[in-house]
Design a protein around this motif. Structure first.
Motif, short mmCIF file in Angstrom:
data_model
loop_
_atom_site.label_atom_id
_atom_site.label_comp_id
_atom_site.label_asym_id
_atom_site.label_seq_id
_atom_site.Cartn_x
_atom_site.Cartn_y
_atom_site.Cartn_z
N ASN B 40 8.34 40.76 23.71
CA ASN B 40 7.64 41.32 24.66
C ASN B 40 6.50 40.65 25.43
O ASN B 40 5.45 41.18 25.42
N VAL B 42 5.36 37.79 28.39
CA VAL B 42 5.57 37.13 29.79
C VAL B 42 4.68 35.74 29.57
O VAL B 42 3.51 35.76 29.05
N GLU B 51 6.46 22.24 30.41
CA GLU B 51 7.17 22.58 31.40
C GLU B 51 7.94 22.16 31.96
O GLU B 51 9.35 22.55 32.16
N SER B 55 12.63 23.46 31.62
CA SER B 55 12.76 24.59 32.62
C SER B 55 13.46 23.62 33.85
O SER B 55 13.29 23.65 34.88
N THR B 60 17.25 26.96 31.50
CA THR B 60 15.89 27.17 31.25
C THR B 60 15.92 27.55 29.52
O THR B 60 16.95 28.02 28.99
N ARG B 63 13.44 32.12 26.86
CA ARG B 63 14.40 33.64 26.64
C ARG B 63 13.32 34.85 26.80
O ARG B 63 13.75 35.77 26.62
N VAL B 64 12.27 34.39 27.14
CA VAL B 64 11.06 35.39 27.86
C VAL B 64 10.94 35.24 29.21
O VAL B 64 10.95 33.96 29.61
N PRO B 65 10.21 36.27 30.11
CA PRO B 65 10.07 35.79 31.38
C PRO B 65 8.96 34.49 31.24
O PRO B 65 7.97 34.56 30.29
N PHE B 66 9.21 33.65 32.23
CA PHE B 66 8.35 32.50 32.29
C PHE B 66 8.06 32.20 33.74
O PHE B 66 8.87 32.18 34.75
N ILE B 67 6.91 31.71 33.89
CA ILE B 67 6.57 31.32 35.08
C ILE B 67 5.61 30.05 34.90
O ILE B 67 4.51 29.97 34.30
#
Lengths: 393, 309
Positions: B40, B42, B51, B55, B60, B63-67
């Motif tokens: 849980n 981000v 980075e 990606s 990618t 396995r977790v949301p990534f920005i």
């Protein structure tokens, strides 16, 4: 029918933001846009909006936070001017490249150096290739109306692009005008619910934003961005149509005034249109067949529509409140002239760079432009392709 | 606090197949952190090795949301994500029972230097996030240029050992101290060789509301010019020599998490790394001495501060 009020451009825009009630605002103060976020901060402090306000430590971070927030999955707004926009420059491309429909008021102001806090278009024009939709406003009413429409344009599924709404620093931002506000409910209904696409906050479906995109895919992604800009055109018109039904105020890519039977015309962008209309009316009384075209949407650039609107003219003067040093002329001129190139015959097009750093554009200046246009119409010759107006030389 | 057994059973959230070098310290650090953090979260990440190598579109490893948005703004970007979380949570637009944590990663370039302002802003505003600097002591991604974290005397491509100037002339910046001046609820230094200390610090940090900071040493064998298999050994020696003290500051209280029984001289760490090979020459002994003095002074000050009541 909206409620008539008297307010400055900045306060009008802040009220639009209050009615839009975005999920997140991240901003950094800069003259002349400071008041927008200042007023909005009061709305936050008074509980008139539910927005999470991020008082960033720079415009670069403000836009970075806007990008993070928009990718997280919600409605995001900000405001800036001049050097603030310039500091965001790197992030403007990242906002559009990630297809994040952030909406930003740009209170247009001259770029340093020398430092100057007053209205011109060098900030917005400098960002013209950043992939943002650009809408310019003539007055506080338009700034208010454009901002509300910008929300709906940017979030449209076919578009998903950030939008900047320009208004001239001080001339609009700090002048009190009469305008009509829509009711809060009307704005709420008009903008609708925000539907996030691929939100970061959906942890059940992890997504990656901002990957490394090399020779094998970058071109396709840029091409898709170009397509989104193209698709924004019908959306802009549809949103304007819906907005007219709601407010009675009509918008398009541009607005024309006494243009249909004109032989000559002046093209402006921003607050100068009012003065131009006044001078054109006086010239018309003298039998001079001159009209006005006020460009509202600069990105996407309405090339075909301008061809159709301007093709019948003999001579056109494009007014740029910004220079593009070393170019053929100002940025609006270069694009308008290029748009008319395919027409045969096409109008003679000349350029006036004026009003830099907020210098006033007076009646006499526009009268001079009309005299020049008349000479071009009569002789068929262009003496000066580019004239610096309102300047001591 | 999770045990090794528990951690080993958890899902890897940074998938293999990324293009970081074999033996890269950063990936070990990130994997340990994500194991401790769980699903849980981000993640935001500054431009850099981590980075670009994890990606590469259309793949990618996350396995977790990534920005990732840019180099200097990992903190500001995650602050935006966190602000949206707070807003949507308040508006009832997110599941009530779902709590999300926010982690920003940056290298020393993206943290000590170009991203310092963005980090400082995020810490001061009090966003609920954990910032992790993986510190490898130079701009490794662009080809081993000096950063303000590069140790005194190190040979980098912009502080080269020349005929006149023998490597980097300045001490490194003490970022952890700078972060501490923000009076955030929790900050710590950690090292991947001590997975237990590192994962516990992550768990502790994520259990606290507000801004948290971890500075984690992440040896880079390319930049340090050492063996691919020496990453963990180099991290361990950095701690044993007190070049990289393991300590934490919780609500202003400093605790040293590890005190070497016998503090090793810095030469023990230096001699394994090609970037310092010139320091072994007699004419550069004074640099080595200065380096040792700086390390000793910091360690003494930590001991003193820990003893303070």
């Amino acid at each position: 029918m909206g409620k008539p009020v008297a307010m400055t451009g900045n306060i009008a825009v802040a009220n639009a933001m209050r009615q839009i009630n975005p999920d997140v605002c991240a901003a950094y103060p800069i003259t002349p846009s400071t008041e927008v976020m200042q007023q909005f901060a009061s709305f936050v402090a008074d509980g008139k909006v539910d927005t999470e306000l991020v008082t960033a430590e720079s415009e670069h971070s403000a836009m970075s936070a806007c990008i993070g927030a928009a990718a997280a999955g919600g409605r995001v707004m900000t405001a800036t001017s001049a050097n603030g926009l310039a500091l965001m420059w790197e992030m403007l491309y990242i906002a559009s490249g990630n297809r994040l429909p952030i909406v930003m008021t740009v209170v247009n102001r001259a770029l340093s150096a020398p430092i100057n806090i007053h209205g011109d278009h060098s900030d917005g024009m400098g960002a013209r290739d950043s992939g943002w939709i650009q809408i310019y406003s003539e007055n506080a009413q338009e700034a208010y109306d454009n901002l509300i429409q910008a929300v709906v344009i940017g979030q449209h599924r076919d578009v998903r692009l950030p939008v900047m709404v320009g208004m001239d620093g001080f001339i609009i931002s700090h002048s009190i005008e009469n305008l009509e506000l829509l009711s809060d409910q009307e704005v709420k209904d008009f903008i609708g619910e925000y539907l996030p696409l691929y939100p970061l906050l959906n942890i059940k479906q992890p997504v990656t934003y901002g990957p490394l995109d090399l020779q094998d895919y970058y071109s396709e992604h840029k091409r898709q961005q170009a397509e989104a800009m193209k698709l924004a055109k019908p959306v802009i018109l549809k949103v304007a149509q819906d907005f007219a039904a709601l407010s009675g105020r009509k918008y398009g890519f541009f607005e024309t005034y006494r243009l249909d039977d004109a032989e000559m015309a002046i093209l402006t962008l921003g607050s100068s249109a009012g003065t131009a209309r006044f001078v054109i009316d006086r010239a018309r009384e003298q039998g001079v067949k001159v009209g006005l075209i006020k460009l509202r949407v600069f990105r996407p650039f309405p090339m075909k529509e301008l061809q159709a609107a301007l093709g019948h003219l003999k001579a056109l003067a494009v007014m740029d409140r910004c220079d593009s040093f070393g170019a053929a002329g100002g940025p609006v001129f270069s694009e308008v002239r290029s748009a008319l190139y395919d027409l045969s015959p096409h109008p003679a097009v000349v350029n006036y760079i004026y009003g830099l750093g907020g210098r006033d554009l007076g009646i006499a200046h526009i009268e001079q432009v009309i005299r020049d246009l008349q000479e071009i119409r009569q002789t068929g010759c262009i003496r000066e392709l580019l004239t610096y107006l309102t300047v001591r030389e | 606090m999770a045990t090794l057994k528990e951690l080993s059973k958890r899902e890897e959230l940074l998938a293999g197949g990324h293009r970081l070098c074999a033996g890269c310290g950063a990936s070990i650090v990130v994997r340990q952190i994500l194991l401790a953090a769980g699903r849980n979260v981000v993640v935001s990440c500054a431009t850099g090795c981590l980075e670009v190598s994890t990606s590469i579109y259309p793949y990618t490893s996350w396995r977790v949301p990534f920005i990732h948005s840019a180099f200097e703004n990992s903190a500001a970007t995650v602050c935006g994500v966190e602000a949206m979380y707070q807003s949507l949570k308040r508006r009832g637009k997110l599941p009530v029972d779902e709590e999300i944590k926010f982690i920003a990663f940056g290298g020393d370039g993206g943290t000590y230097d170009i991203g310092l302002q963005s980090l400082s802003g995020g810490l001061e505003r009090g966003h609920d996030f954990l910032y992790v600097c993986y510190d490898n002591g130079a701009y490794m991604n662009t080809g081993i240029q000096r950063s303000s974290s590069t140790p005194l005397g190190a040979d980098t491509t912009t502080s080269p050992v020349g005929k006149v100037i023998p490597g980097k002339q300045q001490y490194r910046k003490d970022l952890t101290d700078i972060v501490e001046a923000h009076h955030i609820p929790y900050l710590a230094q950690a090292s991947p060789h001590n997975w237990k200390d590192l994962t516990h610090k992550v768990e502790k940090a994520l259990s606290i509301k507000g801004p948290k900071f971890l500075n984690v040493i992440a040896p880079c064998h390319r930049g340090w010019r050492a063996g691919v298999n020496q990453t963990i050994e180099l991290a361990r020696l950095a701690v044993e020599t007190c070049f990289w003290p393991l300590y934490e500051v919780e609500d202003g209280k400093l605790t040293i998490n590890y005190k070497p029984r016998e503090k090793k001289p810095i030469i023990e760490w230096i001699k394994l790394q090609g970037r310092f090979s010139h320091l072994l020459k007699p004419e550069n002994e004074h640099i080595l001495r200065r380096l040792q003095e700086g390390i000793d002074a910091k360690w003494e000050s930590l001991l003193r501060r820990e003893g303070e009541k």
